[in-house]
Each structure stands twice: as C-alpha cells, then as structure tokens.
Design an enzyme around this catalytic site. Sequence first.
Site, PDB file in Angstrom:
ATOM      1  N   ASP A   1       0.883  -1.200   0.106  1.00  0.00           N
ATOM      2  CA  ASP A   1      -0.199   0.113   0.066  1.00  0.00           C
ATOM      3  C   ASP A   1       0.814   1.236  -0.048  1.00  0.00           C
ATOM      4  OD1 ASP A   1      -3.250   0.367   0.599  1.00  0.00           O
ATOM      5  OD2 ASP A   1      -2.051   2.020   1.131  1.00  0.00           O
TER       6      ASP A   1
ATOM      7  N   LYS B   1      -0.272   3.003   7.180  1.00  0.00           N
ATOM      8  CA  LYS B   1      -0.990   1.788   7.250  1.00  0.00           C
ATOM      9  C   LYS B   1      -0.047   0.508   7.268  1.00  0.00           C
ATOM     10  CE  LYS B   1      -4.883   1.349   4.502  1.00  0.00           C
ATOM     11  NZ  LYS B   1      -5.448   0.954   3.279  1.00  0.00           N
TER      12      LYS B   1
ATOM     13  N   CYS C   1     -20.483   0.242  -2.739  1.00  0.00           N
ATOM     14  CA  CYS C   1     -20.416  -0.856  -3.738  1.00  0.00           C
ATOM     15  C   CYS C   1     -21.788  -0.610  -4.694  1.00  0.00           C
ATOM     16  CB  CYS C   1     -20.424  -2.217  -3.505  1.00  0.00           C
ATOM     17  SG  CYS C   1     -18.846  -2.562  -2.344  1.00  0.00           S
TER      18      CYS C   1
ATOM     19  N   GLU D   1     -18.918  -6.994   3.135  1.00  0.00           N
ATOM     20  CA  GLU D   1     -18.400  -6.488   4.435  1.00  0.00           C
ATOM     21  C   GLU D   1     -19.186  -7.060   5.532  1.00  0.00           C
ATOM     22  OE1 GLU D   1     -18.115  -2.391   4.754  1.00  0.00           O
ATOM     23  OE2 GLU D   1     -17.256  -2.114   2.721  1.00  0.00           O
TER      24      GLU D   1
ATOM     25  N   ASN E   1     -23.861  -7.222  -9.074  1.00  0.00           N
ATOM     26  CA  ASN E   1     -24.083  -6.273  -8.144  1.00  0.00           C
ATOM     27  C   ASN E   1     -25.346  -5.320  -8.472  1.00  0.00           C
ATOM     28  OD1 ASN E   1     -22.309  -6.770  -6.201  1.00  0.00           O
ATOM     29  ND2 ASN E   1     -20.914  -4.953  -6.324  1.00  0.00           N
TER      30      ASN E   1
ATOM     31  N   LYS F   1     -22.283   2.757  -6.680  1.00  0.00           N
ATOM     32  CA  LYS F   1     -21.523   3.047  -7.384  1.00  0.00           C
ATOM     33  C   LYS F   1     -21.311   2.108  -8.699  1.00  0.00           C
ATOM     34  CE  LYS F   1     -17.120   1.489  -6.216  1.00  0.00           C
ATOM     35  NZ  LYS F   1     -16.485   0.627  -7.292  1.00  0.00           N
TER      36      LYS F   1
HETATM   37  C1  UGA Z   1     -21.844  -6.041  -1.951  1.00  0.00           C
HETATM   38  C2  UGA Z   1     -22.141  -7.566  -2.551  1.00  0.00           C
HETATM   39  O1  UGA Z   1     -23.225  -8.258  -1.800  1.00  0.00           O
HETATM   40  C3  UGA Z   1     -20.692  -8.261  -2.648  1.00  0.00           C
HETATM   41  O2  UGA Z   1     -21.222  -9.633  -3.479  1.00  0.00           O
HETATM   42  C4  UGA Z   1     -19.657  -7.579  -3.416  1.00  0.00           C
HETATM   43  O3  UGA Z   1     -18.609  -8.202  -3.580  1.00  0.00           O
HETATM   44  C5  UGA Z   1     -19.721  -6.145  -2.780  1.00  0.00           C
HETATM   45  O4  UGA Z   1     -20.840  -5.448  -2.726  1.00  0.00           O
HETATM   46  C6  UGA Z   1     -18.688  -5.199  -3.598  1.00  0.00           C
HETATM   47  O5  UGA Z   1     -18.989  -5.063  -4.613  1.00  0.00           O
HETATM   48  O6  UGA Z   1     -17.640  -5.088  -3.199  1.00  0.00           O
HETATM   49  P1  UGA Z   1     -21.504  -5.238   0.562  1.00  0.00           P
HETATM   50  O7  UGA Z   1     -21.789  -3.940  -0.100  1.00  0.00           O
HETATM   51  O8  UGA Z   1     -20.607  -5.342   1.465  1.00  0.00           O
HETATM   52  O9  UGA Z   1     -21.602  -6.303  -0.755  1.00  0.00           O
HETATM   53  O10 UGA Z   1     -22.822  -5.748   1.540  1.00  0.00           O
HETATM   54  P2  UGA Z   1     -24.223  -6.243   1.065  1.00  0.00           P
HETATM   55  O11 UGA Z   1     -24.549  -7.224   1.939  1.00  0.00           O
HETATM   56  O12 UGA Z   1     -24.596  -6.714  -0.228  1.00  0.00           O
HETATM   57  O13 UGA Z   1     -25.392  -5.066   1.492  1.00  0.00           O
HETATM   58  C7  UGA Z   1     -25.331  -3.864   0.521  1.00  0.00           C
HETATM   59  C8  UGA Z   1     -26.590  -2.965   1.474  1.00  0.00           C
HETATM   60  O14 UGA Z   1     -27.984  -3.697   0.698  1.00  0.00           O
HETATM   61  C9  UGA Z   1     -26.663  -2.751   2.646  1.00  0.00           C
HETATM   62  O15 UGA Z   1     -26.917  -1.706   3.051  1.00  0.00           O
HETATM   63  C10 UGA Z   1     -27.519  -3.834   3.127  1.00  0.00           C
HETATM   64  O16 UGA Z   1     -28.567  -3.541   4.342  1.00  0.00           O
HETATM   65  C11 UGA Z   1     -28.792  -3.722   2.004  1.00  0.00           C
HETATM   66  N1  UGA Z   1     -29.636  -4.631   1.700  1.00  0.00           N
HETATM   67  C12 UGA Z   1     -29.077  -6.134   1.443  1.00  0.00           C
HETATM   68  C13 UGA Z   1     -31.114  -4.584   1.890  1.00  0.00           C
HETATM   69  O17 UGA Z   1     -31.509  -3.534   2.075  1.00  0.00           O
HETATM   70  N2  UGA Z   1     -31.747  -5.952   1.607  1.00  0.00           N
HETATM   71  C14 UGA Z   1     -31.334  -7.066   1.456  1.00  0.00           C
HETATM   72  O18 UGA Z   1     -32.102  -8.032   1.461  1.00  0.00           O
HETATM   73  C15 UGA Z   1     -29.855  -7.345   1.433  1.00  0.00           C
END
Ligand code: UGA
Length: 438
Positions: free
Chosen positions: A30, A35, A260, A155, A208, A263
């Site tokens: 990095d 860090k 994610c 995450e 995504n 974006k």
């Molecule tokens: C998301 C994808 O799920 C991952 O597969 C991907 O690798 C990642 O983005 C990325 O591109 O790096 P993440 O953003 O960490 O992962 O978290 P998620 O569990 O997907 O949740 C995203 C948002 O959706 C959260 O605010 C969550 O509360 C919301 N969510 C999720 C809902 O409102 N309803 C649902 O049923 C599921």
Amino acid sequence: MKISIIGSGYVGLTTGAVFAEKGHDVLCIDKDINKINRLKKGVVDIYEPGLDEMVRRNLKKHRLSFDSSIEKACNFAKVIFLCLPTPPLPNGMADLSFIEEVARVIAGSISEYHLIVDKSTVPVKTGERVKQIIARYSKKGVDFDVGSNPEFLREGSALDDALTPDRIVVGVESKRAELIFRDLYKPFNANLVVTDINSAEIIKHAANSFLALKISFINSVAKLCDTVGADVKVVAKGMGLDKRIGTEFLNAGIGYGGSCFSKDVNAFYAICRETGVEFPLLKEIENINADIRQYFVKKIQQELWIVKNKKIGVLGLAFKKDTDDIRNSVQIEVVKLLGDLKGIVSCYDPKAMKNAKKALKEYQNIAFVSGPYEVAKGADALAILTDWDEFRRLDYSKIRKLMKTPIIFDGRNILDPVEIKKAGFVYRGIGRGYYEKE
Ligand code: UGA
C-alpha cells in the site's frame, strides 16, 4: 504459491489474509506507509469480524508480509493482484486512474513473465486497457498476461465469503494464466468459472446491479403492502421459495448503502451508455433506492405530525450490520433528514459511532449516546436503521418504560410486529401494513 497484492484496503487486505490462510505466501502493498507500518505490527484499521486475528496469525507464520514498494511486489511474485480503489467520477464512470498509474509502474518493474490480475471492480474493457499500458511501458519483449478475478465478498462476512465462495470467476486470455488461477484456487475447492476478460468484468457489474435490483424491487412491493395492508415479509418468502427467484436480497428496508451498489449500478449504466447500449432499468433501481429513505422519514412525520423538537432515538448508523463502515450509509442520510426537520436525535451504533460523529458533526441537534437504552430515554419515537443482531435481542419492555411515547419505526423489519405490539408499542415497518391496521 507467491502472490503480491497491490492495494491493502478492504478487498486487498481480506484477499491477502485469506490467500495466506490457505497456505500461499503473500506480500501486500500500500502507498500509505503509516497503514503499512501498523499492518506490520498486526494492527488492522477496519472492523471486519475475524480479520485482525487472521492477519496476526499469518504474520506470525511468515506467510503474510507488508511493504510499500511496487517494485518489491514485482520481484516477490509472478502473480500480482490489483486491489485498488475505483471511485465514481461526477459522470458516474469509474475513475481508473489508480489502476492505470500502478499498471505503468508494474510495466517498468518487470523483466520476466508476470500475470497481472485485476480484482477491483472495473468496467468492461479495463483489462484490454491494462494490457495496452503494460505492453507500451514495459521493456520490449517482456512476457506477461492480464487477467480478471472479480471479488464478491460482503463487508461483515468478508472472511466467510472469501474462504467459501459460491463461485470464483476468472477471466483469462491464455492457458498459462488459466493454469496459474487453477493452482492458486485449488485449496478453495470452489466452482471456478473460467471465461474471457470482458465477460468476467461484466459478471461483477451485472451481479451487483442484479442484487441492487432485487432490493429496489422488493422495496417497491413493500410500499404496495403498506397501502393495502399486506405483509412484504411473507410476500418475499412466497416469491423467494421459487428457486428461480431465491429468498436472498429480498429484505425490504430503507434501501441499500455501502461503497459498492450505488457506485456499481451507476458505473454499469455509464459503461453501457458509452458502448451505445441504453439500460434505463439501472437508473430506476437507483431512483427507487433514493426514494425509499424519504418514504421512511415521511412515515415518521405522518405518525408524529411535527418532528421539530421531538426526541427521536436512532439505533444503527453503519450501512449494514457487523461493520463500522458508513460510506453511502442510508442510515446517516435518514439521521440528516431528521436533523433537518429539527428533531432532537440521539444515536447509537455498536461499531460506527466514531465514523458517524465525523459525518454528522455540523448538526447541533444530533447527539451520540453509549447504548441502546440510553437512546430510548425520554424518546418520542425509536427508529431502527441497521440490522445489528443485538437490536433484535433488546429488552423492549424496558425500552417501552424508558420512552416518553412507545412508537417504533423499524427501518429494517427486524422485529416481530406481533410481539412488539404486545409489549405495548405502536409498530411501523417497511411494507408491514398488515400489522399496522389499527
Ligand atoms: C456487496 C455484494 O453483496 C458483494 O457480493 C460484493 O462483493 C460487494 O458489494 C462489492 O462489490 O465489493 P456489501 O456492499 O459489502 O456487498 O454488502 P451487502 O450485504 O450486499 O449489502 C449492501 C446493502 O444492501 C446494505 O445496505 C444492506 O443493508 C442492503 N440490503 C441487503 C438490503 O436492503 N436488503 C437485502 O435484502 C440485502
């Protein structure tokens, strides 16, 4: 196998730790020297369950090391992963300047075969560009491959997702690169989808965007459920048990946040447009997501009539449970909306308080307290914004006694409306109209 990882942020560090855990020798790079110095001592800045232990364990076993020199990364391993930020530009496109810059440095540092793999989320055709840059800036005749290996970890459950993935997608242009990937991922025992680089890049954006679509779809259905007195949870279950639909990502709530989905949906829209393909559905996914938080705040207004000077307790500021991340947090946006309405807001989150305090520092009427029961003290209403497990298990009869008026707005539908009403609360969820008929 020896692996170098350039970029030790969320994806890079998790990927590095997990490869090391599986027995590979990993060097994480990095440009942030502070860090790197902290990581060398086993200090991890981000909160991700189990990650700091995994980093420390593999440091001790000398399978994981840290540095800030890309040149060293090139000497250390033949396989180099790019785990770099690709933030949004004002036009929605991904900013690929970090990738381009690092590709040029790599080009100048290699003199024998390397496989340069992109793991960051990038628009289709980025691999082609990286290949062009490396060919242009490296010594004549240097042998290399580029590859794409998008990351699907979430995450909060990053380690499990990375250790036992549903599938691993690799985009390659040569048998040599394919065989390297097969070797690298042998210890994971996972489904390997081997394809060309463009397809691999599209898989990430499409996956995504599709997950975001599911959320926006169910949130629109939730509004209908509210209007006619139906229950979105049972509607989602009834839909999701059809294997072609699936039950996951059909949890209605105040919408998706995080670094994610928004974006990537916007970047996918932008790259489609650039190639001459109109994909307006992607815009609609985002519009619905922006609307649902307003809808939630309107619900609060409808119930309280005037928000000004009412004390509103907020549970949850992180964009989802098990993280301290507030990037694009809908929760923070809802708190701001309540703050703008001159409510007296008192917030609690198990991990994201430090980050949230910074984000909300201009608001005099937003306070932070040390626990969920503190939040409830004297409150006219309680708003649950993040799905932390501990919020499901609170003593709600104690909370009722602490509150001035027992009204709960469940922005993540985590409570059982029957139980919570029995405990003496007025309950308002998202799409739980069936339980809200008086
Ligand atoms: C998301 C994808 O799920 C991952 O597969 C991907 O690798 C990642 O983005 C990325 O591109 O790096 P993440 O953003 O960490 O992962 O978290 P998620 O569990 O997907 O949740 C995203 C948002 O959706 C959260 O605010 C969550 O509360 C919301 N969510 C999720 C809902 O409102 N309803 C649902 O049923 C599921």
